[in-house]
Write an enzyme that holds these catalytic residues in place. Structure first.
Site, PDB file in Angstrom:
ATOM      1  N   SER A  71      -0.259   3.336  10.409  1.00 44.15           N
ATOM      2  CA  SER A  71       0.826   4.334   9.861  1.00 44.15           C
ATOM      3  C   SER A  71       0.926   5.469  10.940  1.00 44.15           C
ATOM      4  CB  SER A  71       0.012   4.898   8.823  1.00 44.15           C
ATOM      5  OG  SER A  71      -0.312   4.075   7.509  1.00 44.15           O
ATOM      6  N   LYS A 123      -3.382  -4.531   9.157  1.00 41.89           N
ATOM      7  CA  LYS A 123      -1.832  -4.218   9.008  1.00 41.89           C
ATOM      8  C   LYS A 123      -1.145  -3.750  10.082  1.00 41.89           C
ATOM      9  CE  LYS A 123       1.446  -2.088   5.690  1.00 41.89           C
ATOM     10  NZ  LYS A 123       1.337  -1.214   4.610  1.00 41.89           N
ATOM     11  N   ASN A 128      -5.928  -0.518   8.199  1.00 43.97           N
ATOM     12  CA  ASN A 128      -4.593  -0.075   8.669  1.00 43.97           C
ATOM     13  C   ASN A 128      -4.789   0.753  10.132  1.00 43.97           C
ATOM     14  OD1 ASN A 128      -2.125   1.068   8.615  1.00 43.97           O
ATOM     15  ND2 ASN A 128      -2.308   2.420   6.873  1.00 43.97           N
ATOM     16  N   TYR A 146       7.836  -2.024  -1.637  1.00 44.50           N
ATOM     17  CA  TYR A 146       7.326  -0.793  -2.221  1.00 44.50           C
ATOM     18  C   TYR A 146       8.631  -0.159  -2.415  1.00 44.50           C
ATOM     19  CZ  TYR A 146       5.548   4.026  -2.278  1.00 44.50           C
ATOM     20  OH  TYR A 146       5.326   5.248  -2.728  1.00 44.50           O
ATOM     21  N   ALA A 166       0.674  -1.411   0.055  1.00 40.41           N
ATOM     22  CA  ALA A 166      -0.114   0.141   0.145  1.00 40.41           C
ATOM     23  C   ALA A 166       0.718   1.210   0.067  1.00 40.41           C
ATOM     24  CB  ALA A 166      -0.796   0.015   1.526  1.00 40.41           C
ATOM     25  N   ASP A 215       0.075   3.215  -4.899  1.00 39.61           N
ATOM     26  CA  ASP A 215      -0.986   3.605  -5.677  1.00 39.61           C
ATOM     27  C   ASP A 215      -2.394   3.989  -4.709  1.00 39.61           C
ATOM     28  OD1 ASP A 215      -3.051   4.066  -7.685  1.00 39.61           O
ATOM     29  OD2 ASP A 215      -3.163   1.929  -8.594  1.00 39.61           O
ATOM     30  N   LYS A 216      -2.159   5.150  -4.097  1.00 38.56           N
ATOM     31  CA  LYS A 216      -3.351   5.478  -2.962  1.00 38.56           C
ATOM     32  C   LYS A 216      -4.576   5.403  -3.479  1.00 38.56           C
ATOM     33  CE  LYS A 216      -0.022   7.717   0.268  1.00 38.56           C
ATOM     34  NZ  LYS A 216      -0.098   6.917   1.306  1.00 38.56           N
ATOM     35  N   ASN A 254       8.968   8.423   5.332  1.00 37.52           N
ATOM     36  CA  ASN A 254       7.612   9.391   4.718  1.00 37.52           C
ATOM     37  C   ASN A 254       7.011   9.701   5.630  1.00 37.52           C
ATOM     38  OD1 ASN A 254       4.750   8.294   4.510  1.00 37.52           O
ATOM     39  ND2 ASN A 254       6.044   6.408   4.499  1.00 37.52           N
ATOM     40  N   ARG A 255       6.450  11.039   5.672  1.00 39.47           N
ATOM     41  CA  ARG A 255       5.226  11.564   6.766  1.00 39.47           C
ATOM     42  C   ARG A 255       4.132  11.797   5.755  1.00 39.47           C
ATOM     43  NH1 ARG A 255       9.768  15.118   8.179  1.00 39.47           N
ATOM     44  NH2 ARG A 255       9.667  17.012   7.280  1.00 39.47           N
ATOM     45  N   ASN A 277       4.028  -2.357   8.726  1.00 36.28           N
ATOM     46  CA  ASN A 277       4.070  -0.977   8.271  1.00 36.28           C
ATOM     47  C   ASN A 277       5.283  -0.309   8.382  1.00 36.28           C
ATOM     48  OD1 ASN A 277       3.282   1.640   7.112  1.00 36.28           O
ATOM     49  ND2 ASN A 277       1.260   0.764   7.873  1.00 36.28           N
ATOM     50  N   ASN A 309       1.879   8.387  10.616  1.00 33.95           N
ATOM     51  CA  ASN A 309       1.727   9.823  10.414  1.00 33.95           C
ATOM     52  C   ASN A 309       0.428  10.229  10.506  1.00 33.95           C
ATOM     53  OD1 ASN A 309       4.440   9.793   9.676  1.00 33.95           O
ATOM     54  ND2 ASN A 309       3.655   8.573   7.673  1.00 33.95           N
ATOM     55  N   THR A 310      -0.414   9.658  11.147  1.00 30.64           N
ATOM     56  CA  THR A 310      -1.751   9.942  11.563  1.00 30.64           C
ATOM     57  C   THR A 310      -1.832   9.948  13.152  1.00 30.64           C
ATOM     58  OG1 THR A 310      -3.098   9.393   9.602  1.00 30.64           O
ATOM     59  CG2 THR A 310      -4.339   9.667  11.282  1.00 30.64           C
ATOM     60  N   PHE A 319      -1.719   9.966   4.769  1.00 24.26           N
ATOM     61  CA  PHE A 319      -2.709   9.544   4.143  1.00 24.26           C
ATOM     62  C   PHE A 319      -3.394  10.734   3.124  1.00 24.26           C
ATOM     63  CE2 PHE A 319      -4.500   6.471   7.764  1.00 24.26           C
ATOM     64  CZ  PHE A 319      -3.261   5.891   7.341  1.00 24.26           C
ATOM     65  N   GLY A 356      11.316  -3.977   3.590  1.00 22.49           N
ATOM     66  CA  GLY A 356      12.791  -4.182   3.202  1.00 22.49           C
ATOM     67  C   GLY A 356      13.146  -5.266   2.359  1.00 22.49           C
ATOM     68  N   THR A 402      -3.701   3.895   1.220  1.00 18.87           N
ATOM     69  CA  THR A 402      -4.699   3.759   2.034  1.00 18.87           C
ATOM     70  C   THR A 402      -5.699   5.044   1.632  1.00 18.87           C
ATOM     71  OG1 THR A 402      -3.416   3.386   3.999  1.00 18.87           O
ATOM     72  CG2 THR A 402      -5.252   4.456   4.633  1.00 18.87           C
TER      73      THR A 402
HETATM   74  C1  LIG Z   1       5.796   6.852   0.433  1.00 20.88           C
HETATM   75  C2  LIG Z   1       5.426   5.583   1.220  1.00 20.88           C
HETATM   76  C3  LIG Z   1       3.784   6.013   1.608  1.00 20.88           C
HETATM   77  C4  LIG Z   1       3.374   4.570   2.053  1.00 20.88           C
HETATM   78  N1  LIG Z   1       2.003   4.862   2.467  1.00 20.88           N
HETATM   79  C5  LIG Z   1       1.467   3.728   2.971  1.00 20.88           C
HETATM   80  C6  LIG Z   1      -0.001   3.830   3.058  1.00 20.88           C
HETATM   81  O1  LIG Z   1      -0.798   4.685   2.406  1.00 20.88           O
HETATM   82  N2  LIG Z   1      -0.612   2.794   3.840  1.00 20.88           N
HETATM   83  C7  LIG Z   1      -0.083   1.765   4.206  1.00 20.88           C
HETATM   84  O2  LIG Z   1      -0.705   0.746   4.888  1.00 20.88           O
HETATM   85  N3  LIG Z   1       1.127   1.666   4.190  1.00 20.88           N
HETATM   86  C8  LIG Z   1       1.995   2.569   3.475  1.00 20.88           C
HETATM   87  N4  LIG Z   1       3.236   2.648   3.258  1.00 20.88           N
HETATM   88  C9  LIG Z   1       4.096   1.222   4.004  1.00 20.88           C
HETATM   89  C10 LIG Z   1       4.190   0.119   2.891  1.00 20.88           C
HETATM   90  O3  LIG Z   1       3.123  -0.248   2.420  1.00 20.88           O
HETATM   91  C11 LIG Z   1       5.139  -0.819   3.509  1.00 20.88           C
HETATM   92  O4  LIG Z   1       4.345  -1.303   4.513  1.00 20.88           O
HETATM   93  C12 LIG Z   1       6.467  -0.258   3.916  1.00 20.88           C
HETATM   94  O5  LIG Z   1       7.096   0.804   3.153  1.00 20.88           O
HETATM   95  C13 LIG Z   1       7.517  -1.598   4.049  1.00 20.88           C
HETATM   96  O6  LIG Z   1       7.540  -2.124   2.830  1.00 20.88           O
HETATM   97  P1  LIG Z   1       9.105  -1.675   1.915  1.00 20.88           P
HETATM   98  O7  LIG Z   1      10.089  -1.640   2.736  1.00 20.88           O
HETATM   99  O8  LIG Z   1       9.002  -2.612   0.782  1.00 20.88           O
HETATM  100  O9  LIG Z   1       8.822  -0.330   1.553  1.00 20.88           O
HETATM  101  C14 LIG Z   1       4.101   3.750   2.623  1.00 20.88           C
HETATM  102  C15 LIG Z   1       5.211   3.577   2.433  1.00 20.88           C
HETATM  103  C16 LIG Z   1       6.150   4.473   1.933  1.00 20.88           C
HETATM  104  C17 LIG Z   1       7.596   4.329   1.356  1.00 20.88           C
END
Ligand SMILES: Cc1cc2nc3c(=O)[nH]c(=O)nc-3n(C[C@H](O)[C@H](O)[C@H](O)COP(=O)(O)O)c2cc1C
Length: 405
Positions: free
Chosen positions: A207, A245, A204, A346, A96, A99-100, A145-146, A274, A209-210, A149, A325, A120
């Site tokens: 996160s 999550k 979710n 991601y 997630a 592609d929000k 990231n911060r 997350n 940042n909320t 949502f 990771g 999300t």
């Molecule tokens: C820029 C960014 C935005 C993200 N936004 C969301 C989100 O909206 N909702 C969510 O559940 N996780 C969000 N994530 C977390 C990812 O879904 C994932 O759980 C996390 O990045 C760990 O995976 P990765 O190390 O492969 O990136 C975000 C991550 C990044 C880097």
């Protein structure tokens, strides 16, 4: 008619507008890695602008130039799996946050993902935190990231999903609006409106940042939140799988609480994990000091350890999705051996580009076969002891190299 200049051999491959593959003119399967060529230019843009540009390019159909023909070939059967009544052609999914608004799930599937999670999404559109709010940590292969949502809201997402061909598996990740005073009502609205359009739903609560969101993971808050959500799901007609999550920063007691609550609530799966608010030792990038959630390579150890623990606590009663990771096939394999039935990524996609998906799938199929597994499902949770004892990742990488060369 489009001519691709093929890899090192400087030969041509022809795609016909009909979609039928044209003649190959002395071409191997590889196109030049166009993403690698574009990346220096993308790196000069602010991270969020670069993401916006690639999303737009994917929306316009340029995804086909970013990957070679191998990504369009059917996945090896060893990678296929049936979970929640759905057939996953391979276990590698898009996490997630990329592609929000559900703009490009089909384009992402065409890059080779076995499933795509969008969101999300919150009930009402919201702008998120002030920019800049995405900070690449190049040297650490990580991102802070911060975003908070930022998204176009449920109406827009539901409208898009209603139009989409039901080709690949698309999960919808649900959140609450920042200024909402009733979190449960926000999630219930998400479940009601997305249940019929999504292949799975994600609550979710992790996160960073909320403000206050992660408190919803506490035992009594989580139990009271999940009850009406399961009811709303059950009332929606079908029985769309409902997943939760979680954050990698839960204390040992909170992990046990989460496990017992989701088991009691008849939740269908967990996504682990997350981003983290922790900053592991050894980060070298200046952006590490930015406030927000850390993702990418430095998150691997903590999120995989949590995955292994949740696998033990859940006792095989529901599938787990491992995320955090993953940068190569060895990482994906390790998540599976720690207890994940499916794996998401991601951050690595941002650094390595879309070829990564096919590379991981090919390497994973080799690793499974080399260890004598007939399927992904056979390997799930088989590395529990090793993960608990801090895996030797360099040994893993060596075995992957042997398996894929
Ligand atoms: C820029 C960014 C935005 C993200 N936004 C969301 C989100 O909206 N909702 C969510 O559940 N996780 C969000 N994530 C977390 C990812 O879904 C994932 O759980 C996390 O990045 C760990 O995976 P990765 O190390 O492969 O990136 C975000 C991550 C990044 C880097």
């Amino acid at each position: 008619m489009i001519y691709h200049i093929c890899g090192r051999r400087r030969s041509l491959h022809v795609d016909h507008p009909s979609g039928i593959q044209g003649p190959e003119i002395g071409c191997g399967t590889n196109l030049p890695d166009i993403y690698a060529l574009l990346r220096p230019a993308l790196r000069r843009l602010p991270a969020e602008a670069a993401r916006g540009l690639t999303l737009h390019a994917l929306e316009l159909g340029f995804g086909r130039f970013l990957v070679d023909r191998r990504s369009r070939e059917p996945d090896p059967s060893i990678l296929g799996q049936r979970l929640w009544g759905l057939h996953f052609p391979n276990p590698i999914g898009l996490a997630a946050g990329y592609d929000k608004d559900g703009r490009v799930p089909e384009a992402m599937r065409r890059l080779g993902f076995g499933f795509v999670e969008i969101g999300t999404v919150t009930p009402r559109p919201q702008r998120g935190n002030p920019k800049p709010r995405v900070f690449p940590l190049e040297e650490d292969q990580a991102i802070v990231n911060r975003m908070g949502f930022n998204n176009s809201g449920l109406d827009a997402l539901v409208a898009r999903l209603s139009q989409r061909p039901r080709t690949g598996i698309v999960g919808v990740n649900l959140g609450k609006n920042r200024d909402s005073s009733d979190a449960a009502a926000d999630y219930v609205e998400g479940v009601r409106r997305a249940a019929k359009l999504a292949d799975y739903l994600v609550v979710n609560v992790s996160s960073p940042n909320t403000p206050g969101l992660r408190d919803l993971q506490r035992r009594s808050a989580l139990a009271s939140l999940l009850r009406p959500l399961v009811e709303a799901r059950d009332e929606s007609g079908g029985r769309v799988p409902l997943l939760v999550k979680i954050a990698p920063d839960l204390t040992p007691a909170e992990r046990e609480d989460v496990a017992s609550v989701v088991l009691d609530a008849r939740i269908d799966g967990l996504i682990v994990s997350n981003t983290t608010i922790d900053r592991p030792a050894g980060l070298v990038s200046a952006n590490a000091k930015e406030t927000g959630g850390l993702s990418g390579r430095p998150l691997f150890a903590a999120s995989t350890a949590l995955l292994a623990e949740m696998h033990r606590l859940i006792r095989g009663k529901m599938p787990l999705i491992g995320v955090g990771g993953v940068t190569d096939a060895a990482d994906a394999y390790e998540k599976i051996r720690a207890g994940a039935s499916l794996v998401q990524l991601y951050t690595a996609l941002v650094f390595a580009g879309p070829h990564l998906v096919t590379r991981i799938k090919t390497g994973l199929a080799s690793l499974l076969s080399a260890d004598g597994f007939a399927s992904v499902a056979d390997a799930v949770g088989t590395g529990q002891d090793r993960t608990a004892a801090k895996p030797n990742r360099s040994a893993n990488r060596a075995s992957q190299a042997n398996a894929t060369t």
